[in-house]
Scaffold this active site. Structure first.
Site, PDB file in Angstrom:
ATOM      1  N   GLU A  74       0.816  -1.224   0.000  1.00 42.07           N
ATOM      2  CA  GLU A  74       0.000   0.000   0.000  1.00 42.07           C
ATOM      3  C   GLU A  74       0.843   1.265   0.000  1.00 42.07           C
ATOM      4  OE1 GLU A  74      -3.268   0.171   2.676  1.00 42.07           O
ATOM      5  OE2 GLU A  74      -3.676  -1.951   2.512  1.00 42.07           O
ATOM      6  N   THR A 118       1.805   6.035   7.213  1.00 45.20           N
ATOM      7  CA  THR A 118       2.720   5.753   8.343  1.00 45.20           C
ATOM      8  C   THR A 118       3.616   4.561   8.029  1.00 45.20           C
ATOM      9  OG1 THR A 118       1.076   4.384   9.527  1.00 45.20           O
ATOM     10  CG2 THR A 118       1.183   6.738  10.108  1.00 45.20           C
ATOM     11  N   LYS A 119       3.112   3.589   7.253  1.00 44.06           N
ATOM     12  CA  LYS A 119       3.987   2.471   6.830  1.00 44.06           C
ATOM     13  C   LYS A 119       5.059   2.997   5.880  1.00 44.06           C
ATOM     14  CE  LYS A 119       3.812  -1.306   7.728  1.00 44.06           C
ATOM     15  NZ  LYS A 119       4.376  -2.088   8.859  1.00 44.06           N
TER      16      LYS A 119
HETATM   17  P1  NAD Z   1      -2.350  -7.309  13.114  1.00 47.37           P
HETATM   18  O1  NAD Z   1      -3.085  -6.055  13.388  1.00 47.37           O
HETATM   19  O2  NAD Z   1      -3.097  -8.593  13.000  1.00 47.37           O
HETATM   20  O3  NAD Z   1      -1.219  -7.534  14.212  1.00 47.37           O
HETATM   21  C1  NAD Z   1      -0.432  -6.496  14.718  1.00 47.37           C
HETATM   22  C2  NAD Z   1       0.191  -6.956  16.042  1.00 47.37           C
HETATM   23  O4  NAD Z   1       1.052  -5.900  16.518  1.00 47.37           O
HETATM   24  C3  NAD Z   1      -0.832  -7.227  17.152  1.00 47.37           C
HETATM   25  O5  NAD Z   1      -0.540  -8.440  17.801  1.00 47.37           O
HETATM   26  C4  NAD Z   1      -0.673  -6.040  18.097  1.00 47.37           C
HETATM   27  O6  NAD Z   1      -0.968  -6.364  19.453  1.00 47.37           O
HETATM   28  C5  NAD Z   1       0.800  -5.710  17.902  1.00 47.37           C
HETATM   29  N1  NAD Z   1       1.113  -4.306  18.229  1.00 47.37           N
HETATM   30  C6  NAD Z   1       0.439  -3.192  17.815  1.00 47.37           C
HETATM   31  N2  NAD Z   1       1.023  -2.097  18.336  1.00 47.37           N
HETATM   32  C7  NAD Z   1       2.093  -2.519  19.054  1.00 47.37           C
HETATM   33  C8  NAD Z   1       3.093  -1.856  19.806  1.00 47.37           C
HETATM   34  N3  NAD Z   1       3.107  -0.514  19.930  1.00 47.37           N
HETATM   35  N4  NAD Z   1       4.051  -2.600  20.421  1.00 47.37           N
HETATM   36  C9  NAD Z   1       4.044  -3.960  20.307  1.00 47.37           C
HETATM   37  N5  NAD Z   1       3.111  -4.635  19.628  1.00 47.37           N
HETATM   38  C10 NAD Z   1       2.151  -3.928  18.993  1.00 47.37           C
HETATM   39  O7  NAD Z   1      -1.523  -7.014  11.782  1.00 47.37           O
HETATM   40  P2  NAD Z   1      -1.085  -8.002  10.593  1.00 47.37           P
HETATM   41  O8  NAD Z   1      -2.139  -8.005   9.564  1.00 47.37           O
HETATM   42  O9  NAD Z   1      -0.582  -9.270  11.175  1.00 47.37           O
HETATM   43  O10 NAD Z   1       0.148  -7.162  10.007  1.00 47.37           O
HETATM   44  C11 NAD Z   1       1.479  -7.389  10.508  1.00 47.37           C
HETATM   45  C12 NAD Z   1       2.438  -6.554   9.702  1.00 47.37           C
HETATM   46  O11 NAD Z   1       2.366  -6.920   8.324  1.00 47.37           O
HETATM   47  C13 NAD Z   1       2.158  -5.050   9.742  1.00 47.37           C
HETATM   48  O12 NAD Z   1       3.398  -4.379   9.803  1.00 47.37           O
HETATM   49  C14 NAD Z   1       1.448  -4.763   8.433  1.00 47.37           C
HETATM   50  O13 NAD Z   1       1.679  -3.449   8.021  1.00 47.37           O
HETATM   51  C15 NAD Z   1       2.129  -5.762   7.527  1.00 47.37           C
HETATM   52  N6  NAD Z   1       1.351  -6.210   6.341  1.00 47.37           N
HETATM   53  C16 NAD Z   1       0.099  -6.728   6.506  1.00 47.37           C
HETATM   54  C17 NAD Z   1      -0.589  -7.221   5.389  1.00 47.37           C
HETATM   55  C18 NAD Z   1      -1.960  -7.855   5.524  1.00 47.37           C
HETATM   56  O14 NAD Z   1      -2.533  -8.262   4.524  1.00 47.37           O
HETATM   57  N7  NAD Z   1      -2.531  -7.972   6.711  1.00 47.37           N
HETATM   58  C19 NAD Z   1      -0.004  -7.161   4.126  1.00 47.37           C
HETATM   59  C20 NAD Z   1       1.280  -6.609   4.003  1.00 47.37           C
HETATM   60  C21 NAD Z   1       1.946  -6.156   5.122  1.00 47.37           C
HETATM   61  O1  TDX Z   2     -16.272  -5.431   5.148  1.00 48.59           O
HETATM   62  C1  TDX Z   2     -15.472  -5.119   4.270  1.00 48.59           C
HETATM   63  N1  TDX Z   2     -15.914  -5.032   2.977  1.00 48.59           N
HETATM   64  C2  TDX Z   2     -15.094  -4.707   1.935  1.00 48.59           C
HETATM   65  O2  TDX Z   2     -15.539  -4.643   0.785  1.00 48.59           O
HETATM   66  C3  TDX Z   2     -14.065  -4.869   4.543  1.00 48.59           C
HETATM   67  C4  TDX Z   2     -13.537  -4.956   5.955  1.00 48.59           C
HETATM   68  C5  TDX Z   2     -13.239  -4.565   3.478  1.00 48.59           C
HETATM   69  N2  TDX Z   2     -13.729  -4.470   2.212  1.00 48.59           N
HETATM   70  C6  TDX Z   2     -12.799  -4.205   1.095  1.00 48.59           C
HETATM   71  C7  TDX Z   2     -11.813  -3.082   1.293  1.00 48.59           C
HETATM   72  C8  TDX Z   2     -10.607  -3.559   0.498  1.00 48.59           C
HETATM   73  O3  TDX Z   2     -10.769  -3.223  -0.875  1.00 48.59           O
HETATM   74  O4  TDX Z   2     -12.009  -5.390   0.964  1.00 48.59           O
HETATM   75  C9  TDX Z   2     -10.655  -5.072   0.622  1.00 48.59           C
HETATM   76  C10 TDX Z   2      -9.711  -5.624   1.686  1.00 48.59           C
HETATM   77  O5  TDX Z   2      -9.925  -4.873   2.863  1.00 48.59           O
HETATM   78  P1  TDX Z   2      -9.029  -5.081   4.183  1.00 48.59           P
HETATM   79  O6  TDX Z   2      -9.100  -6.497   4.618  1.00 48.59           O
HETATM   80  O7  TDX Z   2      -9.393  -4.019   5.156  1.00 48.59           O
HETATM   81  O8  TDX Z   2      -7.547  -4.895   3.602  1.00 48.59           O
HETATM   82  P2  TDX Z   2      -6.790  -3.666   2.871  1.00 48.59           P
HETATM   83  O9  TDX Z   2      -7.385  -2.365   3.222  1.00 48.59           O
HETATM   84  O10 TDX Z   2      -6.638  -4.038   1.427  1.00 48.59           O
HETATM   85  O11 TDX Z   2      -5.364  -3.756   3.621  1.00 48.59           O
HETATM   86  C11 TDX Z   2      -4.777  -5.056   3.917  1.00 48.59           C
HETATM   87  O12 TDX Z   2      -3.741  -5.354   3.014  1.00 48.59           O
HETATM   88  C12 TDX Z   2      -2.585  -4.573   3.091  1.00 48.59           C
HETATM   89  C13 TDX Z   2      -4.234  -5.090   5.343  1.00 48.59           C
HETATM   90  O13 TDX Z   2      -5.277  -4.785   6.250  1.00 48.59           O
HETATM   91  C14 TDX Z   2      -3.092  -4.133   5.507  1.00 48.59           C
HETATM   92  O14 TDX Z   2      -2.533  -4.246   6.807  1.00 48.59           O
HETATM   93  C15 TDX Z   2      -2.041  -4.471   4.495  1.00 48.59           C
HETATM   94  O15 TDX Z   2      -1.022  -3.514   4.549  1.00 48.59           O
END
Ligand code: NAD
Ligand code: TDX
Length: 334
Positions: free
Chosen positions: A125, A153-154
């Protein structure tokens, strides 16, 4: 390779906990998880892991004293901790600045003081979005152009890592991954929200027309890529992680409904997300060519079916968050 002591920040979150399971299953390394246990952290995601391999420390990555102590004991650090949800960042951006920017800064200063290898986890993103009909995908050379408070912020945290590598010689790498799915994902996120809605008898909710495209990768494939980079990635480099999984949101919601035995149109269109990014798509050629990585979960439908099965079997894991999440969304017409 000799067994290492890894410090994993955010290891009680979705992708971090999948990584800890992956490390225990595929290496001899020991892991210390540092996690604040915000609403997104769940200690139950680490259930079943051997206590002689995995240690849990509750704390904030912005706590310099604690971070200093844990860095002194670690061989390498993998940094997942973040505020991760775009919709929350639109409602209240402040925790995103504190954790994603100041927290990452705190870790970088410790990596510098202790000369520790650091791998920083980031997102596609940071590159903004692509048009639906654009054949292009993001590469490591795509300019940063984040849209939301979360992604900005990322992006800031990635730039801090690059500056600490160049200015202070910190031994860091960065990876930017596309959307993950799999077990242990919080029910606020798109796929688990829809699965648990169906399990609760609530209709799934699609933002806007649902044309937005996300590039899905299984969390375990993300973990294997991160281990490859930690082992053999070149210091100072950025690697994009993706598995050629582009799908629009409407197609994903229809597939969830079909796999759960409901008509494909049994969902509601709800208010769109402000500033909603249109399309993400990753070109992961550099990671594949340089480090020989490839994804193992090629079949999205099979991976999604297994994920649905996991949520069916693990209601006690997700049920405590479900009502609050739905109350938050319905207050915004979503
Ligand atoms: P998540 O929200 O499920 O988990 C985040 C974890 O970080 C939680 O366990 C939370 O308690 C901990 N945390 C938050 N603030 C903290 C702090 N100040 N100190 C210590 N721990 C803290 O997130 P996720 O989806 O597992 O994402 C993990 C990483 O991967 C993030 O850096 C996110 O940007 C990145 N990322 C996520 C996706 C995705 O699809 N979810 C995709 C690409 C990158
Ligand atoms: O209820 C919903 N309905 C819907 O249509 C929700 C929660 C989301 N959406 C849409 C928004 C997005 O286009 O689905 C897509 C995915 O949404 P999210 O799961 O919130 O993900 P996104 O915003 O794409 O970001 C995710 O991928 C990149 C992770 O949350 C981020 O942490 C990561 O960096």
């Amino acid at each position: 390779m000799a067994a290492r002591n890894l410090l994993v920040t955010g290891g009680a979150g979705f992708i971090g906990s999948n990584f800890v399971h992956h490390v225990v299953d595929n290496t001899d390394d020991h892991v210390t998880v540092l996690d604040k246990l915000t609403y997104a952290g769940n200690l139950a995601s680490l259930d079943g892991l051997p206590s002689n391999r995995v240690r849990f420390v509750q704390g904030d990555i912005a706590d310099a004293g604690l971070v200093d102590e844990l860095f002194s004991e670690a061989d390498a650090v993998v940094h997942y901790a973040a505020e991760s949800h775009n919709d929350n960042s639109l409602h209240d951006p402040r925790p995103f600045l504190d954790t994603n920017i100041v927290g990452t800064y705190t870790l970088l200063e410790a990596a510098r003081r202790h000369d520790r290898r650091l791998h920083h986890i980031s997102t596609d993103e940071v590159y903004g979005d692509l048009e639906l009909d654009d054949p292009a995908r993001f590469t490591e050379a795509t300019p940063y152009n984040p849209s939301s408070p979360y992604s900005s912020t990322k992006a800031a945290s990635d730039l801090l890592v690059r500056a600490w590598v160049r200015s202070f010689g910190v031994r860091a790498t960065i990876s930017n991954c596309s959307n993950n799915y799999g077990p242990y994902q919080h029910v606020e996120k798109f796929i688990p929200r829809q699965i648990t809605n169906v399990l609760r008898g609530i209709r799934p909710k699609l933002y806007g027309k649902g044309e937005n495209v996300r590039d899905w990768i299984h969390a375990d494939d993300h973990s294997s890529a991160v281990l490859r980079i930690l082992d053999d990635g070149r210091i100072g480099e950025t690697y994009l992680i993706g598995a050629d999984g582009e799908k629009d949101n409407k197609a994903v919601i229809e597939l969830i409904l079909e796999l759960m035995g409901l008509p494909a149109d049994a969902y509601d269109h709800v208010t769109d997300r402000a500033g909603h990014d249109l399309r993400y798509a990753i070109d992961s050629s550099k990671l594949r060519a340089e480090l020989g990585w490839k994804p193992q979960y090629g079949d999205f439908e099979a991976g999604l079916a297994a994920t649905i099965d996991w949520y069916r079997k693990n209601e006690p894991w997700w049920a405590p968050s479900k009502n609050d999440v739905e109350a938050f969304y319905s207050s915004k017409g979503q």
